[in-house]
Design a protein around this motif. Structure first.
Motif, PDB file in Angstrom:
ATOM      1  N   LYS A  61      54.234  56.033  51.123  1.00 30.23           N
ATOM      2  CA  LYS A  61      55.362  54.716  52.896  1.00 30.23           C
ATOM      3  C   LYS A  61      54.154  54.708  53.378  1.00 30.23           C
ATOM      4  O   LYS A  61      53.468  53.772  54.198  1.00 30.23           O
ATOM      5  N   GLN A  62      53.354  56.005  53.911  1.00 33.46           N
ATOM      6  CA  GLN A  62      52.353  55.741  54.784  1.00 33.46           C
ATOM      7  C   GLN A  62      51.006  57.082  55.011  1.00 33.46           C
ATOM      8  O   GLN A  62      51.396  57.763  54.235  1.00 33.46           O
ATOM      9  N   CYS A  63      50.348  56.906  55.040  1.00 34.01           N
ATOM     10  CA  CYS A  63      48.746  57.834  55.791  1.00 34.01           C
ATOM     11  C   CYS A  63      49.150  58.407  56.627  1.00 34.01           C
ATOM     12  O   CYS A  63      49.632  57.966  57.539  1.00 34.01           O
ATOM     13  N   LEU A  64      49.113  60.040  56.287  1.00 31.60           N
ATOM     14  CA  LEU A  64      49.445  60.530  57.230  1.00 31.60           C
ATOM     15  C   LEU A  64      48.332  60.768  58.681  1.00 31.60           C
ATOM     16  O   LEU A  64      47.399  61.116  57.464  1.00 31.60           O
ATOM     17  N   ILE A  65      47.783  60.545  59.510  1.00 27.11           N
ATOM     18  CA  ILE A  65      47.494  60.911  60.554  1.00 27.11           C
ATOM     19  C   ILE A  65      47.682  62.102  60.903  1.00 27.11           C
ATOM     20  O   ILE A  65      48.447  62.177  61.936  1.00 27.11           O
ATOM     21  N   GLU A  66      45.798  62.806  62.060  1.00 28.94           N
ATOM     22  CA  GLU A  66      46.274  63.878  62.648  1.00 28.94           C
ATOM     23  C   GLU A  66      45.020  63.663  63.290  1.00 28.94           C
ATOM     24  O   GLU A  66      44.278  63.769  62.552  1.00 28.94           O
ATOM     25  N   ASP A  67      44.742  63.502  64.803  1.00 24.13           N
ATOM     26  CA  ASP A  67      43.795  63.894  65.159  1.00 24.13           C
ATOM     27  C   ASP A  67      42.703  62.531  64.597  1.00 24.13           C
ATOM     28  O   ASP A  67      41.956  62.675  64.335  1.00 24.13           O
ATOM     29  N   ASP A  68      43.464  61.695  64.633  1.00 22.38           N
ATOM     30  CA  ASP A  68      42.782  60.035  63.962  1.00 22.38           C
ATOM     31  C   ASP A  68      41.455  60.494  62.621  1.00 22.38           C
ATOM     32  O   ASP A  68      40.919  59.883  63.022  1.00 22.38           O
ATOM     33  N   MET A  69      42.620  61.434  61.997  1.00 20.82           N
ATOM     34  CA  MET A  69      41.405  61.687  60.623  1.00 20.82           C
ATOM     35  C   MET A  69      42.912  61.493  60.034  1.00 20.82           C
ATOM     36  O   MET A  69      44.541  61.632  59.573  1.00 20.82           O
ATOM     37  N   ALA A  70      42.565  60.658  58.433  1.00 21.04           N
ATOM     38  CA  ALA A  70      43.192  61.121  57.734  1.00 21.04           C
ATOM     39  C   ALA A  70      44.001  62.259  56.972  1.00 21.04           C
ATOM     40  O   ALA A  70      42.994  63.324  56.245  1.00 21.04           O
ATOM     41  N   VAL A  71      44.810  62.835  56.366  1.00 17.34           N
ATOM     42  CA  VAL A  71      45.101  64.030  56.694  1.00 17.34           C
ATOM     43  C   VAL A  71      46.513  64.735  54.792  1.00 17.34           C
ATOM     44  O   VAL A  71      46.160  65.329  54.612  1.00 17.34           O
ATOM     45  N   GLY A  72      46.784  63.394  54.536  1.00 22.99           N
ATOM     46  CA  GLY A  72      47.649  63.007  53.703  1.00 22.99           C
ATOM     47  C   GLY A  72      48.353  61.905  53.584  1.00 22.99           C
ATOM     48  O   GLY A  72      48.809  61.101  53.987  1.00 22.99           O
TER      49      GLY A  72
END
Lengths: 504, 399
Positions: A256-267
């Motif tokens: 569905k979507q790329c998970l983003i944390e702190d402006d980084m792809a994380v999953g």
């Protein structure tokens, strides 16, 4: 920060994704592949492709060798008069082959082929590696660009000038300057525009041919093969490697979507809400889906959205498959001819007139066709037909016109094969729109985006996203939308893996 | 000011019949496709009205964009560098927005009616920028520049003037709040905002009420030193207040031809408006974060207090070794503070770590010839003028 179980999650189990997964896994990286369809392989599927190039050695070596067998394919340009042009294997380079219908063309053809082959080689060396990134002032990038310049310059002054003349040229001008046979012109023009959004008279249609030659062994008609057991054998071989290398594969897993944390792809998050975390995310999806759906327009700068909106990725090739109950007879053709790649593209003007309506999302009554006879394991035969210039969206909608269109295609074939209609058991037809839906490729484009000078090399897919990196740290591109482009060769997957490994 | 429509006929604002009547000097300029007065009588009188009475400026040409839809709140938060996620209904916020390189496009104000409706105001046209930025958001963007008439009333007696006009209890409105009023039978939105650094309000209404509003307001301010106010006087008040002007103090990133002229928020003293911690991504965040982390900011915009009384218009600024370290972007003799002040764009560390021993080379015009003055400057806070009454609630009232 969430726990990162994987080193890399690859979105899309097409051949580039699987190549990339294997290379990463061979370096002891933990890899998960999420494939939206029930099976891996993506568009490497008889539903989509007819013929393939040979997989480059660099790609098969990088995953420990693939045991694939190829059969060379001849090409035959059908003529209504029965005076077909037959190009058997690499015999198209024998003077006599073409001299049969024109001695002048035979002379010219060898010269033309030699020139085009050299040009595609000059580009080809560049094609097999990561493209340079100009803005980051790295020495190796400048060296790479310098090397391309040098490759081209080393062609010699005359050839260099010729290269400069031709790089933005339309293929029609070049062919008409060289050849008198309209059938030969039509055949080469067909291969120049196949899979693209251009007519033979569109500027830039020549570079499409150079690209095609670069991935087909630098040859116009010599590098075309059929794989023993069908092109899906390539995918089975890749999947075997995957299980050996402990690549985890999830099918029917729509991201569905790329998970983003702190402006980084994380999953990634799947449609069913499941979440998987990783150090890097590698997208084998087309650039438009990757940017606007996975990464999300709300996480992109305006200029990036403008660029991705300008990205041209509307497909123009449909596929008709005719299941046969008996073998059709083609006028003045023997069995060998039937097993060749049969092209119905009698002249440049024929293609151009066919291209014109597609510009207005309309259908042409006389499409350009590439026909391939296939036998499956149960000895059932079918004719698989690439139908060029079937617009992505048609005025009035595909559903209403599909049947008439299919009938008009059969009618064209019947000009060359009087009994074709009586041989047809069943028909299946796939439009670019269907490809978009069924294969999750926006626009249904073979190459995930036009092969054009503004979408090649360090500009592919869009400026700022070259070298397999996207605008989001930790998210990479490994599909046909990345450099060098589409076709069954796995180069993007291989190059992307190298970049990901460098960052992991 | 942006003059990009100079080849098409200039439009008249809904106040034109009144502003043209008030103009004694016939001095006009083109702003966003409209013609408005640069000055009505003399700059000094108009300036004095803003500082001692009520000044009235025709704000209609200001770019006004209505942003509506389910994602409107998310969108404006994404558009600007400031954290607007906690913004309350019926408030206004000062904002800047950047391009992908983290360079400032413009500054302006955003008005929040509700989570689904905002209005953005700025000096230049940005419809295309808003529209392209809105890809992927459920919002509709409408250019409402021509459909809203606007006046700016600034100065110590502005609250009383508007109260006389019919805005009951206006004194309780806090800075950056807005409120809807029904006055003389029509709707008027009043916000406590302005560009002079003093007590002041901006009023927004349908163009068909414009003439009546102008007349009623001047009637209401008759005893309160009310005066129409043009662009030149505004320039004076905004310099005193330390406000920046796009394409004067810095080049708008979308207009600059030379990439080196583009400025990040940190280079024009707007670093305080960049909020990395906000939940949503915002345009330019990646570039700005890199700039901050790597300390690559090259310039700064500072206030200068200059010796003498000759304004340093366009002066080059030097260090004691006579090396060129920057330029004055706006300068004036401040009548209120009796100081020779300027805004200057300096090459760091000048202006940040080195604040003394810098000099302005002033060319003072004296009847065709120029006198060259070498004046010592001191780096000071950009906000030269900040009276207590500016933020006072309830606002001061006068009879």
């Amino acid at each position: 920060m969430s726990e990162k179980k994987y080193d890399a999650i690859i979105i899309g189990g097409g051949h580039n994704g699987l190549v990339c997964a294997n290379i990463l896994a061979k370096k002891n990286k933990k890899v998960l592949v999420c494939e939206a369809r029930e099976n891996c392989g993506g568009m490497v599927n008889h539903e989509i492709i007819n013929y393939v190039p040979s997989i480059p050695n660099s790609v098969s070596q990088s995953i420990g060798g693939l045991n694939l067998k190829y059969n060379s394919k001849s090409t035959i340009a059908l003529s209504e008069s029965g005076k077909h042009i037959r190009l058997i294997g690499n015999q198209h380079l024998d003077h006599a082959t073409i001299a049969k219908f024109s001695t002048q063309d035979a002379d010219r053809y060898l010269e033309f082929h030699d020139k085009m082959s050299q040009f595609s080689k000059a580009l080809g060396k560049f094609m097999l590696d990561s493209p340079p990134r100009i803005m980051n002032n790295s020495f190796s990038d400048y060296a790479k660009l310098f090397k391309l310049g040098l490759n081209v310059r080393m062609l010699g002054k005359k050839r260099f000038n010729e290269f400069a003349r031709m790089i933005g040229l339309n293929i029609a001008d070049e062919l008409e300057d060289n050849f008198e046979s309209t059938l030969l012109q039509g055949l080469i023009a067909h291969d120049s525009v196949l899979g693209s959004n251009l007519g033979p008279r569109s500027p830039g249609s020549l570079i499409n041919l150079l690209y095609r030659m670069a991935v087909h062994g630098y040859s116009l008609f010599g590098g075309i093969y059929e794989m023993d057991g069908g092109s899906e054998t390539f995918i089975s071989a890749l999947l075997d490697k995957c299980s050996k290398n402990n690549v985890e594969i999830k099918t029917s897993a729509v991201v569905k979507q790329c998970l983003i944390e702190d402006d980084m792809a994380v999953g990634v998050e799947l449609n069913n809400g499941e979440k998987f975390f990783a150090k890097t995310v590698v997208s084998n999806a087309d650039p438009r889906s990757t940017y606007l759906c996975l990464l999300g327009a709300q996480n992109l700068d305006t200029d990036v959205k403008r660029k991705i909106n300008h990205h041209r990725s509307k497909g123009r090739v449909a596929k008709l498959s005719l299941q046969l109950n008996k073998m059709p007879e083609f006028n003045d053709c023997d069995d060998t001819d039937l097993n060749s790649r049969m092209v119905i593209s009698p002249s440049i003007d024929y293609i151009e007139e066919n291209f014109n309506p597609s510009k207005f999302d309309k259908l042409s009554s006389e499409p350009v066709l590439e026909i391939c006879l296939k036998k499956d394991s149960n000895n059932n035969s079918s004719l698989d037909i690439q139908v060029q210039y079937a617009p992505y969206k048609v005025n009035g909608g595909w559903e209403n016109i599909k049947n008439d269109y299919v009938n008009s295609i059969v009618k064209i074939i019947s000009k060359y094969s009087s009994n074709i209609e009586s041989c047809i058991e069943n028909k299946t037809f796939i439009t670019p729109d269907d490809i978009e839906q069924n294969y999750h490729v926006s626009g249904g484009h073979w190459h995930h985006g036009e092969i054009q000078i503004d979408q090649l090399f360090m500009l592919r897919p869009i400026p700022g996203a070259a070298q397999y990196k996207t605008h989001l740290d930790g998210l990479y591109l490994c599909g046909a939308g990345a450099h060098p482009g589409g076709g069954m060769h796995g180069i993007s997957g291989k190059n992307a893996a190298k970049v990901v490994l460098g960052d992991l | 000011m942006n003059n990009d429509l100079r080849f098409s006929a200039l439009k008249k604002t809904p106040f034109h019949s009144r502003t043209s009547l008030a103009s004694r000097t016939n001095k006009w300029y083109a702003w966003n496709g409209f013609t408005v007065p640069t000055e009505y009588s003399t700059i000094e009188l108009e300036y004095t009205a803003a500082r001692n009475g009520t000044s009235v400026m025709d704000l209609t040409p200001m770019g006004k964009y209505e942003i509506t839809g389910g994602d409107a709140h998310h969108f404006v938060d994404y558009l600007v560098t400031r954290d607007l996620s906690e913004m309350k209904d019926n408030t206004v916020a000062y904002i800047i927005w950047c391009n992908e390189d983290g360079k400032v496009i413009d500054d302006g104000t955003i008005f929040k009616y509700s989570s689904n409706k905002f209005m953005l105001c700025c000096a230049v046209k940005i419809y295309n920028w808003l529209n392209d930025s809105a890809i992927g958001f459920n919002v509709e963007i409408k250019d409402v520049t021509d459909t809203i008439a606007a006046l700016s009333l600034q100065g110590p007696t502005s609250c009383s003037t508007l109260k006389n006009y019919g805005a009951n209890d206006l004194e309780t409105l806090a800075p950056f709040e807005m409120k809807q009023f029904t006055i003389n039978g029509y709707e008027v939105l009043i916000s406590r905002t302005g560009f002079t650094g003093d007590l002041g309000y901006e009023i927004w209404t349908d163009p068909e009420n414009a003439k009546s509003a102008w007349d009623s307001i001047f009637e209401a301010g008759k005893q309160l030193k009310i005066r129409p106010f043009g662009m030149h006087a505004l320039e004076m008040t905004r310099i005193e207040a330390g406000f920046i002007q796009t394409n004067t103090d810095f080049m708008a990133a979308e207009d600059a031809l030379r990439p080196v002229r583009m400025r990040s928020p940190y280079e024009i003293g707007m670093g305080w408006l960049v909020h990395f911690k906000k939940k949503n991504y915002f345009i330019g965040k990646k570039a700005l974060k890199l700039e901050k982390e790597n300390s690559t900011t090259e310039r700064c915009l500072v206030g200068l207090d200059i010796d003498g009384d000759k304004p340093a218009h366009g002066s080059v600024i030097y260090n004691e070794k006579k090396e060129d370290i920057g330029i004055v972007t706006a300068a004036m003799w401040s009548p209120t503070m009796k100081r020779n002040i300027a805004l200057a764009s300096l090459r760091r560390p000048y202006g940040i770590k080195i604040k003394d021993n810098i000099f302005a080379e002033i060319y003072h015009p004296e009847e065709i010839e120029y006198r060259k003055i070498w004046a010592k400057c001191k780096v000071v806070k950009r906000q030269f003028y900040n009276p207590e009454r500016r933020n006072k609630v309830p606002a001061d009232l006068y009879e």
